[in-house]
Enzyme design. Structure first.
Site, PDB file in Angstrom:
ATOM      1  N   GLY A  37      48.947  43.139 -66.243  1.00  0.00           N
ATOM      2  CA  GLY A  37      48.676  42.999 -64.805  1.00  0.00           C
ATOM      3  C   GLY A  37      48.444  44.313 -64.087  1.00  0.00           C
ATOM      4  N   SER A  38      47.976  45.341 -64.811  1.00  0.00           N
ATOM      5  CA  SER A  38      47.735  46.618 -64.119  1.00  0.00           C
ATOM      6  C   SER A  38      46.577  46.485 -63.130  1.00  0.00           C
ATOM      7  CB  SER A  38      47.477  47.751 -65.121  1.00  0.00           C
ATOM      8  OG  SER A  38      46.281  47.539 -65.824  1.00  0.00           O
ATOM      9  N   ASN A  39      45.637  45.604 -63.406  1.00  0.00           N
ATOM     10  CA  ASN A  39      44.545  45.393 -62.449  1.00  0.00           C
ATOM     11  C   ASN A  39      45.031  44.593 -61.232  1.00  0.00           C
ATOM     12  OD1 ASN A  39      41.881  46.555 -63.479  1.00  0.00           O
ATOM     13  ND2 ASN A  39      42.795  45.622 -65.308  1.00  0.00           N
ATOM     14  N   ARG A 124      41.993  33.202 -71.254  1.00  0.00           N
ATOM     15  CA  ARG A 124      41.664  31.813 -71.598  1.00  0.00           C
ATOM     16  C   ARG A 124      40.248  31.493 -71.158  1.00  0.00           C
ATOM     17  NH1 ARG A 124      44.767  32.598 -74.524  1.00  0.00           N
ATOM     18  NH2 ARG A 124      46.759  31.642 -75.034  1.00  0.00           N
ATOM     19  N   ILE A 125      39.592  30.633 -71.945  1.00  0.00           N
ATOM     20  CA  ILE A 125      38.203  30.265 -71.632  1.00  0.00           C
ATOM     21  C   ILE A 125      38.210  28.980 -70.814  1.00  0.00           C
ATOM     22  CG2 ILE A 125      36.028  29.475 -72.687  1.00  0.00           C
ATOM     23  CD1 ILE A 125      36.711  31.349 -75.035  1.00  0.00           C
ATOM     24  N   ASN A 140      35.284  37.721 -63.010  1.00  0.00           N
ATOM     25  CA  ASN A 140      36.012  38.133 -64.206  1.00  0.00           C
ATOM     26  C   ASN A 140      35.780  39.609 -64.497  1.00  0.00           C
ATOM     27  OD1 ASN A 140      37.416  37.768 -66.789  1.00  0.00           O
ATOM     28  ND2 ASN A 140      35.404  38.013 -67.732  1.00  0.00           N
ATOM     29  N   HIS A 142      35.495  42.211 -67.350  1.00  0.00           N
ATOM     30  CA  HIS A 142      35.205  42.186 -68.782  1.00  0.00           C
ATOM     31  C   HIS A 142      35.124  43.634 -69.293  1.00  0.00           C
ATOM     32  CE1 HIS A 142      33.543  40.870 -72.561  1.00  0.00           C
ATOM     33  NE2 HIS A 142      32.499  41.658 -72.401  1.00  0.00           N
ATOM     34  N   GLU A 193      28.848  29.936 -69.601  1.00  0.00           N
ATOM     35  CA  GLU A 193      28.783  30.673 -70.862  1.00  0.00           C
ATOM     36  C   GLU A 193      29.868  31.763 -70.846  1.00  0.00           C
ATOM     37  OE1 GLU A 193      26.146  30.521 -68.692  1.00  0.00           O
ATOM     38  OE2 GLU A 193      25.222  28.780 -69.652  1.00  0.00           O
ATOM     39  N   ASP A 195      31.748  35.205 -71.004  1.00  0.00           N
ATOM     40  CA  ASP A 195      31.411  36.614 -70.724  1.00  0.00           C
ATOM     41  C   ASP A 195      29.944  36.762 -70.338  1.00  0.00           C
ATOM     42  OD1 ASP A 195      34.020  37.278 -71.301  1.00  0.00           O
ATOM     43  OD2 ASP A 195      33.593  37.678 -73.407  1.00  0.00           O
ATOM     44  N   GLU A 224      38.791  50.638 -64.526  1.00  0.00           N
ATOM     45  CA  GLU A 224      38.814  49.267 -63.985  1.00  0.00           C
ATOM     46  C   GLU A 224      39.629  49.177 -62.697  1.00  0.00           C
ATOM     47  OE1 GLU A 224      40.243  47.054 -67.420  1.00  0.00           O
ATOM     48  OE2 GLU A 224      38.218  46.210 -67.689  1.00  0.00           O
TER      49      GLU A 224
HETATM   50  C1  GRF Z   1      41.507  44.621 -68.817  1.00  0.00           C
HETATM   51  O1  GRF Z   1      41.023  45.679 -69.611  1.00  0.00           O
HETATM   52  C2  GRF Z   1      40.461  43.579 -68.616  1.00  0.00           C
HETATM   53  O2  GRF Z   1      39.155  44.073 -68.600  1.00  0.00           O
HETATM   54  C3  GRF Z   1      40.654  42.710 -69.835  1.00  0.00           C
HETATM   55  O3  GRF Z   1      42.040  42.678 -70.029  1.00  0.00           O
HETATM   56  C4  GRF Z   1      42.614  43.872 -69.519  1.00  0.00           C
HETATM   57  C5  GRF Z   1      43.724  43.473 -68.602  1.00  0.00           C
HETATM   58  O4  GRF Z   1      44.564  44.529 -68.258  1.00  0.00           O
HETATM   59  N1  GRF Z   1      40.040  41.419 -69.647  1.00  0.00           N
HETATM   60  P1  GRF Z   1      45.769  44.325 -67.247  1.00  0.00           P
HETATM   61  O5  GRF Z   1      46.539  43.090 -67.663  1.00  0.00           O
HETATM   62  O6  GRF Z   1      45.173  44.161 -65.873  1.00  0.00           O
HETATM   63  O7  GRF Z   1      46.586  45.574 -67.353  1.00  0.00           O
END
Ligand code: GRF
Length: 236
Positions: A37-39, A124-125, A140, A142, A193, A195, A224
């Site tokens: 969850g760093s993003n 998950r897809i 998303n 990616h 589809e 990604d 990111e």
């Molecule tokens: C990120 O690199 C994202 O692009 C990928 O999974 C990673 C998630 O990182 N789909 P975090 O959980 O946000 O740290």
């Protein structure tokens, strides 16, 4: 536009389709996570620092009970829900076009009045039936470079090199195995589809000699954390 650490940023001109929402007071974000969850944290910090005016995180959903991102949400008193994800085989055998988990997720997003859902490390897809409910409202992150329209099997980097498009599982490992010199990350609208889907913004990251999957992923994540904030700001 160039990033400060030498990364190449590109911002796409996306039609502003959601006029009604644009004038609404607060844009409510839903963030889907599966791990660290760093993003998610980058979004939390950006909102705290008023870098995303008029936006708030209404809900975090994790398909894993042990995802550290759950703690990040709890620390901020953001509503967070653990939603176990149904196995694809169970869904297919039921004959339904959407899984039971997706039905629950749909209800949660409605209940929390989420305007824009962000898959930030969500592993998950989704079924086409789920995706089709959220045109341009589901995005998303990616960790590889996708072409503008999100489809096709090649990408031309800023120095003119044509590289394969990496999709599916372990895309960072795929990039290392392919021997490319540049990879990166793309924030894109989700299409049925996997990604694929129009790119909102993306950033290139150079692969360094001796890079491992972990070291490269760490550098991609650093990029990111800025990309997701800027992309969310312009995506709606
Ligand atoms: C990120 O690199 C994202 O692009 C990928 O999974 C990673 C998630 O990182 N789909 P975090 O959980 O946000 O740290």
């Amino acid at each position: 536009m160039s990033g400060s650490a030498g990364e190449q940023y590109e911002w796409k001109n996306i039609d502003k389709l959601h006029t009604e929402e644009a004038v609404r007071k607060t844009l409510r974000l839903g963030v889907l996570i599966s791990g660290d969850g760093s993003n998610l944290q980058a979004l939390i910090d950006a909102i705290a620092q008023r870098e995303l005016p008029g936006m708030e995180i209404a809900l975090v959903v994790s398909n894993r009970a042990d995802a550290y991102g759950i703690q990040r949400a709890l620390q901020q008193r953001i509503p967070v829900i653990y939603l176990p994800w149904e196995k694809r085989s169970a869904m297919l055998s039921s004959g339904a076009d959407m899984s039971a988990s997706e039905t629950k997720l749909t209800a949660l997003l409605q209940l929390f009045q989420v305007d824009l859902t962000i898959c930030a490390g969500w592993l998950r897809i989704f079924t086409p039936a789920f995706v089709s409910q959220f045109p341009r409202r589901l995005i998303n992150l990616h960790p590889a470079l996708l072409p503008d329209d999100g489809i096709g099997n090649t990408f031309t980097t800023s120095d003119g090199t044509v590289i394969p498009v990496f999709r599916g599982l372990h895309v960072i490992k795929q990039a290392l195995a392919a021997g490319v010199k540049v990879t990166g990350s793309s924030l894109h609208y989700v299409m049925p589809e996997v990604d694929a889907g129009p790119v909102i913004c993306r950033a290139e990251v150079a692969i360094e000699p001796g890079d491992t999957e972990e070291s490269l992923h760490e550098r991609i994540k650093q990029v990111e954390h800025r990309l997701i904030v800027e992309g969310v700001r312009i995506s709606f």
